[in-house]
Every structure is written in C-alpha cells, then in structure tokens.
Design an enzyme around this catalytic site. Structure first.
Site, PDB file in Angstrom:
ATOM      1  CB  THR A 130      -3.378   0.176  -6.670  1.00 34.60           C
ATOM      2  OG1 THR A 130      -4.439   0.895  -6.049  1.00 34.60           O
ATOM      3  CG2 THR A 130      -3.066  -1.046  -5.829  1.00 34.60           C
ATOM      4  CG  ASP A 131      -2.548   4.923  -1.929  1.00 36.23           C
ATOM      5  OD1 ASP A 131      -1.510   4.590  -1.357  1.00 36.23           O
ATOM      6  OD2 ASP A 131      -3.403   5.652  -1.429  1.00 36.23           O
TER       7      ASP A 131
END
Length: 533
Positions: free
Chosen positions: A329-330
C-alpha cells in the site's frame, strides 16, 4: 504519426493545443463555454446514507429466515420466542452497522484535498476565482503556499517546487520545469513539467495551463476507481448463504411433504396439522447462526486491532484479511499525515525521547538518563542547528499549525519550539544559505552569533555528514554512529544528521564555500523522524 503526450509538448505547442494566443488567459466567453462543456472542477462521490448502512445489515438469507420465524412465532402467540429472535436480529444488525459507520470515508477525504480558490488569468487580468470554475486552457498562477487546483502543464517556473505526496507518496517536494520531456513513457512521479491537483506549492512561483479538471485529473481518477470498486462476498459469507439456502430448501421441502402426507392420511385435523408444520419450521431454523457468526467475526476484528494494529471496516472482511501475509500500500499523505515528527535525538553522550505528533509544538523532550550541564548545552546547540539549517516556515493559523516548505525541515522547527517558547528564534544573524539539493543531500546556513563568531550549521544525510565529521576528527567513530542510524532505520524512522563548524577569526567569509565541508564539521547528533498516521 504518433501524437505527442502532454508532457512532450513545448510551451508553444501546449498553448496552441488549448487555443491560447499568449499567457494572458482565456476570455470570459471562452471560460463560460468550456465550463458548460466539461462541467465543474470537482469530484462527485456517492456517499452511503446512514439509514442505508443500517438496512444493509439485514440483507442476508439467514436474517430473512429469522424475520420470517419471528413473524410466525408472533402469529402463533409465542411472544417470548418472537422477542428473543428479534433481539438476535437487532444485535446482529447493530454490530455490523457500528463497524461500517465508524470507518473513514475515502472519497470524502479525497474531496477535502482539493483547493477551494484558484488564481487565474482571464483577459489579461490576474484574479481569484472558485477552484470549481477552473476550466481546461485556464492559465493558473502558482506561488508558495498554494494548492494546485487542477492538473497543469507548467509554462513558467521560478524555483518552483511542489509537494506531491498525496499522489506519489514521496515526502520531499519536486522541482518543476517548463521544458518538454522527450521520453515516450514517464512515470507520474517523474513528470517534472506537470503539476497535479491536490498537491501543494512549497517554494517559488510559476504558471501552468490547465489540462484536466474534476474526475479527469489524476486525483479524480483515483476517486473514480475507489467509487467504482465492486463489492464481493467473502468465502465465509458465501458458505453461510449456501447453508441458509440449503436449510431453507430442506425445511420447506420436508414441511410440504409432511403436510401433504398427513393431510392425505387424515392423521390430524387441518388446524392441528398447520400448527405442527409451522412449529417444525420455526424449530428447525438455526437462529443462533447469525449471532454466533457476528460474535466470532467481532472477536476477530478485536484481535486484529489489538495484536496486528489493523482496523477492519466490515465484519466479514476479517476472515479474508486474517489470512493475508503481505499488504502492499501507499503511505505518505494517504495512510500518514505527511507531518514529519522527530521522536528520537541521539547525541554523542546522551539520548532523548520526544513526545507529541505533527507540527503543533505540543510535547516535551525527555532524556533517557540523567543529564549534565554539558548535555544541556549540546542539546540546545543541536536544536539551534536544526532550526537554522532550514528554509521552512512554521505558522499558526486559527489554532491550526502548518508549514510553508519541506516536511522534514518543519519537524526541526516544531522540535525547537517544544523546548523554547514560540515564536522565539535562536539569537543568530543569517549571512548565507545553501539550499538542500538532492545531488549532495544536505543543506547549510552561515550565521554570526552575538560575539561576532561565524558558524556554519549543516544538516542532511548521515553518510554525507559522517564524511565531514571524519575530516574534522580522525578519531570519529563512524562505525558506532552507523549502528545508531541502523537502529533507528529498522524502527521505520527517517534519520537526519546535524553538525556545525565554528570558523576561525581569520576565516571571515560572506558565503558558504566548498572548502568549509572539505575541512570537516563537528557532528552534533542524529534525529529519528516518523510520519504520524
């Protein structure tokens, strides 16, 4: 011939593409016409009403059967049974509703990231308009502190740097240019002549031509993808639905067969037979299944929150998420606030823990062992060096603290004010500034103190400052300091080193020269920095 992409166009080609003769902007008529064609520069999201969230909790075959059972038992006069089944239905619905109602709304958060005002050129006049009225072809003026109102092709840039963490996850700002990029395919983070909606200008100024608005922007595409996410049932929910259907078919089949056979054999009167069949149906319904499932899933949600630090939006998701090994994920600007915060200070003979998150200077600096007067002086010098080797500004507006500049630099300003009252500053006179550059990875400031001594404060990448420290002191224990950096890094912290050099009386300079760093600096310490969630 293959069409050029927008970042491959020259400034003149970009202006021609959007019907501009010069940088004086669109006419009011052109702007009105384009606004009617493309619509407002805003994101449209489908927000689920609270009442619909509640009703969604009843969309389950087992729940349908329980509702049917409650109505049947109520019709038969068994009030206590009906109340018990009804309570099970209500508790199950409330648990599910509570989980979903307390989850953050990603689309609403994305909408909040867009600016409300924009500075544009219309008919040669620079004016502020609502950002929602910006249209493709508008010439937008940008300066430090502005939020970018739409996707822009930069046509003028004067030391223009933009912070793009909401899109790229990179905490440091990016220098923008108006030159065309020749490569055919360039990643979003490398498009140096494009400014994206929802990003913010940290320094400099410039102009850009609007190339996309609303859902056509890069942030708008993210909003669309989130909005169009297809919901699928988890394997557990599919199994429960299948079980519910199977039980329903078997019970109804057996009940009908029993009713027909008994009616044909005339074993019971019709009224008694009907009551017996209804009783069998109610007794066969597994009314405890939804409640048991909800309790088990709720326990899973609780365990994930306590042991895995994971917040789960809907109850059924815990079954799938519980079996996941890796999540990609960012982080910066999405899961985290991009408000860098110093949590650790490591000096030569002392270490400190820092409390408080974000740019608001609430918190304190605590030593891990008793301090001496020397420790106090070294800490003060460390704080002053981090404050001075800095070109960011920390301001308070309406009880909200924000920075104009780099997040990492802002963390040192906040750290200083956790020991010294805001808005006091160190008692130094600035002479020269060496801005941060990604090539040499440090920044420095030349100052003069009240005694007339000139000092160079420097902060930056530890490996760069360790080389300077080695040049200053041949006995510098680089291995020990590298271990300290490694320890903070393994805790997920960004590490920045701070140092200084007091110039000799015969070294009166008015600008920072390269020989200052070649001759070395004295290392003050390192700071461990986090990005709060």
């Amino acid at each position: 011939m293959q069409l050029k992409k927008i970042y491959q166009l020259t400034v003149e080609e970009t202006m021609e593409k959007y019907g501009l003769q010069d940088t004086e902007g669109l006419s009011k008529q052109q702007a009105a016409q384009r606004l009617a064609e493309v619509g407002l520069n805003q994101l449209v999201s489908k927000k689920t009403p609270k009442w619909r969230l509640l009703l969604r909790q009843f969309n389950n075959l087992i729940i349908y059967i329980l509702i049917f059972s409650a109505l049947l038992t109520l019709f038969m006069g068994h009030l206590s049974d009906a109340l018990i089944i009804g309570t099970v239905i209500l508790v199950n619905a409330l648990i599910g509703y509570y989980q979903e109602a307390n989850a953050s709304d990603a689309l609403e958060h994305i909408k909040e990231m867009l600016t409300t005002q924009a500075t544009v050129y219309r008919e040669g006049t620079r004016q502020d308009i609502p950002a929602a009225e910006v249209v493709p072809g508008d010439v937008v003026f940008l300066e430090a502190g502005d939020n970018v109102p739409a996707d822009l092709r930069i046509i003028e840039a004067d030391n223009l740097r933009i912070q793009e963490s909401p899109l790229t996850g990179e905490p440091d700002s990016v220098e923008k240019t108006n030159a065309p990029l020749l490569e055919d395919t360039i990643a979003l983070a490398e498009q140096r002549n494009i400014a994206f909606a929802s990003t913010s200008v940290t320094s400099g100024s410039g102009k850009g031509i609007v190339i996309a608005t609303g859902e056509a922007t890069e942030i708008g595409k993210i909003s669309f993808e989130v909005n169009s996410t297809e919901e699928r049932k988890t394997p557990l929910m599919k199994e429960i639905d299948g079980l519910g259907k199977g039980i329903t078919y078997v019970i109804m089949g057996v009940a009908i067969a029993l009713f027909v056979i008994s009616l044909f054999l005339e074993t019971y009167a019709l009224s008694v037979l009907s009551l017996a069949v209804v009783t069998m149906i109610v007794g066969s319904i597994p009314e405890g299944l939804p409640a048991t499932t909800s309790v088990v899933l709720a326990m899973g949600v609780s365990e994930m929150a306590k042991n895995k630090q994971t917040i789960i939006k809907t109850l059924p998701a815990v079954e799938t998420l519980g079996s996941v090994d890796v999540i990609a994920t960012d982080k910066t600007g999405t899961l985290t606030k991009n408000e860098m915060t110093i949590k650790d200070i490591v000096l030569a003979n002392q270490q400190y823990q820092v409390t408080g998150d974000g740019y608001q200077p609430n918190g304190a600096i605590f030593p891990v062992s008793p301090v001496s007067e020397t420790d106090e002086r070294e800490l003060t010098l460390f704080l002053e060096a981090g404050f001075e080797a800095n070109d960011t500004v920390l301001v308070e507006e309406e009880n909200h603290w924000r920075i104009n500049g780099e997040p990492t630099d802002g963390s040192f300003l906040t750290l200083y004010y956790k020991k010294f009252a805001y808005p006091n500053t160190p008692d130094y006179q600035e002479i020269d500034m060496l801005p941060f550059d990604s090539d040499y990875r440090y920044m420095a400031k030349l100052v003069q103190n009240q005694a007339g001594k000139r000092i160079v404060f420097v902060k930056g990448s530890p490996d760069k400052l360790f080389v300077m420290a080695k040049a200053h002191d041949r006995n510098f224990d680089e291995e020990s300091w590298a271990a300290k950096v490694e320890r903070l890094s393994t805790e997920g912290k960004r590490v920045v080193a701070v140092g200084y050099r007091v110039l000799a009386d015969n070294q009166v300079i008015d600008s920072i020269a390269e020989w200052v760093f070649d001759e070395g600096v004295q290392l003050l310490g390192i700071a461990g920095i986090i990005d709060p969630p």
